[in-house]
Design a protein around this motif. Structure first.
Motif, PDB file in Angstrom:
ATOM      1  N   ASP A  80      10.293  -9.236  -8.711  1.00  0.00           N
ATOM      2  CA  ASP A  80      10.960  -8.967  -7.438  1.00  0.00           C
ATOM      3  C   ASP A  80      10.316  -7.792  -6.707  1.00  0.00           C
ATOM      4  N   THR A  81       9.938  -6.759  -7.472  1.00  0.00           N
ATOM      5  CA  THR A  81       9.294  -5.597  -6.855  1.00  0.00           C
ATOM      6  C   THR A  81       7.952  -5.994  -6.245  1.00  0.00           C
ATOM      7  N   ASP A  82       7.169  -6.783  -6.989  1.00  0.00           N
ATOM      8  CA  ASP A  82       5.883  -7.228  -6.476  1.00  0.00           C
ATOM      9  C   ASP A  82       6.066  -8.079  -5.223  1.00  0.00           C
ATOM     10  N   PHE A  83       7.055  -8.981  -5.246  1.00  0.00           N
ATOM     11  CA  PHE A  83       7.307  -9.829  -4.088  1.00  0.00           C
ATOM     12  C   PHE A  83       7.774  -8.994  -2.890  1.00  0.00           C
ATOM     13  N   ALA A  84       8.639  -8.011  -3.150  1.00  0.00           N
ATOM     14  CA  ALA A  84       9.123  -7.145  -2.066  1.00  0.00           C
ATOM     15  C   ALA A  84       7.981  -6.342  -1.453  1.00  0.00           C
ATOM     16  N   LEU A  85       7.086  -5.831  -2.293  1.00  0.00           N
ATOM     17  CA  LEU A  85       5.934  -5.078  -1.779  1.00  0.00           C
ATOM     18  C   LEU A  85       5.034  -5.962  -0.931  1.00  0.00           C
ATOM     19  N   THR A 404      16.569  -5.930  -4.324  1.00  0.00           N
ATOM     20  CA  THR A 404      15.380  -5.170  -4.713  1.00  0.00           C
ATOM     21  C   THR A 404      14.603  -4.714  -3.487  1.00  0.00           C
ATOM     22  N   GLU A 405      14.471  -5.596  -2.496  1.00  0.00           N
ATOM     23  CA  GLU A 405      13.764  -5.218  -1.274  1.00  0.00           C
ATOM     24  C   GLU A 405      14.490  -4.087  -0.559  1.00  0.00           C
ATOM     25  N   GLY A 406      15.830  -4.183  -0.487  1.00  0.00           N
ATOM     26  CA  GLY A 406      16.593  -3.116   0.157  1.00  0.00           C
ATOM     27  C   GLY A 406      16.444  -1.789  -0.560  1.00  0.00           C
ATOM     28  N   VAL A 407      16.516  -1.818  -1.903  1.00  0.00           N
ATOM     29  CA  VAL A 407      16.373  -0.584  -2.678  1.00  0.00           C
ATOM     30  C   VAL A 407      14.963  -0.017  -2.541  1.00  0.00           C
ATOM     31  N   MET A 408      13.940  -0.892  -2.498  1.00  0.00           N
ATOM     32  CA  MET A 408      12.565  -0.421  -2.324  1.00  0.00           C
ATOM     33  C   MET A 408      12.400   0.290  -0.987  1.00  0.00           C
ATOM     34  N   LEU A 409      12.922  -0.311   0.067  1.00  0.00           N
ATOM     35  CA  LEU A 409      12.820   0.316   1.386  1.00  0.00           C
ATOM     36  C   LEU A 409      13.557   1.650   1.436  1.00  0.00           C
ATOM     37  N   SER A 410      14.771   1.664   0.877  1.00  0.00           N
ATOM     38  CA  SER A 410      15.547   2.914   0.910  1.00  0.00           C
ATOM     39  C   SER A 410      14.933   3.977   0.014  1.00  0.00           C
TER      40      SER A 410
END
Length: 877
Positions: A80-85, A404-410
């Protein structure tokens, strides 16, 4: 036996099911049935192999399930982290905007927490500070809430109380310190010998005071404050043991304090009470009415504040009974207590609360904006998410990816915010130091970092969770238009609600900023009663000799200087903290009611020289100014201000009337001067009486020089003249009056600046949210727009119909925001002045500004409608 075996099997099955819940939901859906079957088979084989093998099987199964669940979650997180990045890299502009918005909001929130935690929440930075209280003598009959203590009163409260562990005193004096490179005028804290011990303060170098230092035959000693030591001695520890002259006595420096907040005032040096010539004089030692000391105390173990108040008021009643002449019942007498921490933070508390509320609203607004953007992105990915569902991805996995995308951005925004908060520490210290000495303990701490991280994660969960609500409306195995429309409708309603919330938050910030700005504008335009431009001020102290002769020579030698128009002296000048105190008066020939008011609301008495009013820019409204003939100490004359004259003689002239400070000694009023806001630009004028320096000699005066050229050379000439007349004269606090005014306004301006910055950021964020929502609306309704244009509708009519949607949001957001601002505005009463907390002009301007920004933000994307070709739209559809 079978019953026990069955019972044991049931427990193991439940434990196995509980361990399976540790796995991701998709994993459970796929493999839980097979794993249960395999577990039963392996358990049967292990039981037949014996108890030891069975126990090893159960242990290895449990540990294996936990380890496998952890690996599965880790693998999914990495995916999920890789996809979000990858999504963030593919839409770099979106990523940058979101990180900037969240970084500003999280940074401002962390900085506000940093200041509030250091000043309002954290205990005082010395071990005894948490139990320290301030004793306040009160005379409610004459409106006195904090009357200083006399030595006799300190001895009484120290010996007669039953709830206090230690009682110490403090008062501030200003002395000249001789023996260095040049004479220094030092603010001196006169304290009890155990003052630092009850605080738990250890010296940085040397020692603090001992009981032996407070004996009458003791050698005079001094302890230096940290800032004074660094500024005047360059941080040299060898200054301990050096000797200096003060009050015609040799004093030895015995210690240097660490960099801690000082209370109740910032001073340069400390001395024990016995070394102060005033405190150890005969009058102070033996006269109960000689009030000059502040008293502090620590509580005994297990004693509450209510117990202390009751105990000390019993002592107060006893003193009233024993000494009725010193505590007349007409004036009343009592005692109150206040925690020192609350006292030190009293002035800044309302400011920090307002700023914390502002950054809280800014954070909510930022989260609402980013959430709306994430919803728009989710709608753009509807087809992708549907295909992923068809290929086997469960909704929990899709929700997890969005989270995961929201947490990565924040998290990235939080890193930017933490950097901004760290860089803002210097600005925060400079700002808060205008209100409290506790500003010195404001540093970037691990606690602030933890707060920023937790805030970032919370924001990430919110902006990831809210858009994912629409996932449950996504079609699972088809692209039916009804399902897509339903998802779009739900998300559209959510977006509109978020935009309305942004408008509400924004209007609250605009109103707060408007009130603060209007306050600053009012204070800058208010008639202070003097003209600050072209005015140089300084404070001059004389140790001994003829004060009058020194000041006469000083004025004579300043007048001929180039550019000097006039010069005068005053015991205090406007906007300075060293205010003269009130003195009860009697008004000759006045009614009893007027004299009672003169006693309960006594005027402030100031000492001036001829030409002081003209130099300051004040006007003589009636009678005359002081002149050189006003030097009869046996029959002095006074000048009163307009406020006092209007109070006691509203229908006649005050000139020729008489007032008195002591029985049967009446002073004629020779002039009435215009009102001067000496106490502050936000304070209305009070009753003031001015006396002549020739009739009341003073050892310390403020010089005011009006000149066409306020230059450093003029200041150097003033110093040279003063030192030429008396080499031991101290010239301090030399500043142009315009700088004094600017410094007084600095805290109000900085508060208004912060609120204005927050409001501007909020408007920009809100504008981007409205513009983004309308751009997406145009994209979603292209087919409808194409049909309407093809049937003859003009672009203007289409734009107008879509603006009605914006209008409804504007009414909803502004209405809710103004209601909230109306209810919250009274909380700003401590930081506004000269305007009402519910100032209609501020509300009107805020409303007009936000309406203009909203309309412009909506029209920019809607203007694309005029460029659309209906034929191309229908063909594409």
């Amino acid at each position: 036996m079978r019953r026990r075996t069955g019972s044991g099997t049931g427990i193991l099955e439940r434990l196995f099911s509980a361990l399976l819940r540790l796995f991701p939901a998709d994993f459970q859906d796929r493999f839980s049935a097979e794993m249960r079957m395999l577990f039963r088979d392996q358990r049967r084989d292990a039981r037949s192999a014996g108890p030891l093998a069975y126990a090893r099987f159960l242990g290895s199964t449990a540990s294996g399930l936990v380890a496998t669940a952890f690996r599965e979650h880790r693998e999914i997180l990495f995916q999920d982290t890789d996809f979000a990045l990858r999504l963030m890299r593919n839409d770099f502009a979106f990523t940058t905007m979101v990180i900037a918005i969240l970084g500003l909001a999280i940074g401002a929130s962390t900085a506000a927490f940093l200041a509030a935690n250091a000043i309002l929440i954290q205990p005082l930075p010395f071990s005894g500070g948490n139990h320290l209280i301030h004793l306040l003598q009160r005379r409610p009959g004459v409106g006195v809430e904090n009357m200083p203590f006399s030595v006799k009163e300190i001895e009484d409260y120290r010996s007669q109380n039953h709830t206090l562990d230690s009682v110490v005193e403090f008062h501030e004096m200003t002395f000249s310190l001789l023996g260095g490179r040049e004479p220094l005028r030092v603010d001196t804290g006169v304290v009890s010998a155990n003052f630092f011990r009850i605080l738990g303060v250890s010296p940085l170098h040397g020692r603090t005071f001992m009981d032996e230092d407070d004996r009458h035959d003791a050698r005079p000693v001094l302890v230096l404050s940290y800032n004074f030591w660094k500024k005047n001695f360059g941080g040299d520890p060898n200054v301990v043991g050096q000797k200096f002259s003060m009050n015609d006595k040799e004093h030895v420096i015995v210690g240097i304090l660490p960099p801690i907040p000082q209370f109740p005032a910032e001073v340069d040096v400390y001395m024990p009470t016995v070394a102060c010539p005033t405190r150890s004089g005969q009058h102070a030692m033996h006269e109960r009415s000689w009030h000059m000391m502040n008293v502090y105390a620590t509580l005994k173990s297990g004693v509450s504040m209510a117990d202390v108040r009751a105990d000390l008021n019993q002592v107060a009643k006893h003193l009233q009974t024993m000494y009725p002449a010193d505590y007349p019942s007409a004036k009343g007498y009592g005692i109150g207590v206040e925690p020192v921490h609350e006292e030190l933070s009293r002035d800044i508390r309302p400011v920090l609360i307002v700023l914390a509320a502002a950054v809280g609203l800014l954070l909510l607004l930022a989260c609402a904006n980013v959430t709306g953007i994430m919803i728009s992105k989710m709608l753009a990915r509807t087809q992708e998410l549907t295909i992923r569902t068809m290929l086997g991805a469960g909704k929990s996995r899709i929700l997890r990816g969005m989270m995961t995308e929201g947490v990565m951005l924040s998290t990235l925004g939080g890193l930017v915010g933490l950097a901004l908060a760290y860089l803002s520490v210097g600005l925060l210290v400079s700002f808060t130091s205008k209100f409290t000495s506790l500003a010195s303990q404001l540093v970037f701490t691990p606690g602030a970092m933890v707060f920023g991280v937790l805030l970032s994660l919370t924001c990430g969960v919110v902006i990831g969770l809210v858009p994912s609500i629409g996932v449950r409306y996504l079609p699972l195995l088809n692209f039916e238009r009804t399902n897509l429309a339903r998802s779009s409708r739900v998300s559209s309603n959510t977006r509109r609600g978020l935009v309305a919330a942004q408008l509400g938050f924004c209007v609250i910030l605009l109103v707060g900023a408007g009130l603060a700005l209007r306050t600053v504008l009012h204070l800058e335009r208010v008639d202070a009663g003097f003209e600050p431009s072209g005015l140089l001020t300084a404070r001059i102290y004389i140790l001994g000799g003829s004060h009058q002769k020194f000041f006469d020579q000083l004025l004579e030698r300043i007048r001929p200087l180039a550019g000097v128009e006039s010069v005068g002296l005053a015991s205090t000048i406007p906007l300075r903290d060293d205010s003269d105190g009130p003195e009860p008066i009697e008004v000759r020939g006045a009614k009893d009611v007027a004299n009672a008011e003169a006693r309960t609301r006594p005027p402030v008495v100031r000492i001036v020289t001829p030409d002081y009013f003209r130099t300051l820019g004040a006007s003589i409204l009636a009678g005359r100014d002081f002149n050189q003939n006003d030097s009869n100490k046996e029959q002095p004359v006074v000048v009163v201000n307009q406020h006092l004259a209007n109070r006691y003689w509203p229908d006649g002239s005050a000139v020729g009337r008489q007032i008195g400070f002591s029985p049967n000694k009446w002073l004629p009023i020779v002039g009435v001067v215009s009102d001067i806001r000496n106490q502050g630009l936000d304070q209305e004028p009070v009753d003031e009486v001015y006396g002549s320096l020739a009739e009341s000699p003073q050892g310390a005066m403020n010089v005011v020089i009006r000149s066409s050229r306020i230059t450093p050379e003029l200041g150097q000439q003033l110093k040279w003249i003063a030192h030429d007349i008396d080499p031991n004269a101290v010239v301090a606090d030399m500043r142009p009056m315009i700088d004094v005014r600017k410094e007084w306004l600095a805290s109000r301006r900085t508060t208004a600046m912060f609120l204005t910055i927050f409001a501007v950021i909020a408007m920009c964020i809100t504008a981007s949210g409205i513009s983004g929502m309308m751009a997406l609306t145009v994209g979603e309704r292209k087919h409808e727009i194409g049909v309407r244009l093809a049937l003859g509708a003009t672009p203007g009519s289409v734009i107008l119909s879509m603006m009605k949607q914006v209008l409804s949001l504007m009414i909803l957001g502004l209405g809710a925001g103004f209601c909230a601002a109306w209810m919250m505005s009274t909380s700003m009463s401590h930081i506004i002045s000269g305007i009402a907390p519910r100032d209609l002009m501020t509300y009107a301007v805020s409303s007009a500004l936000l309406i203009a920004v909203t309309a412009a933000s909506a029209l920019i994307p809607l203007s694309r409608i005029a460029k659309l070709d209906p034929v191309m739209l229908l063909r594409a559809e």
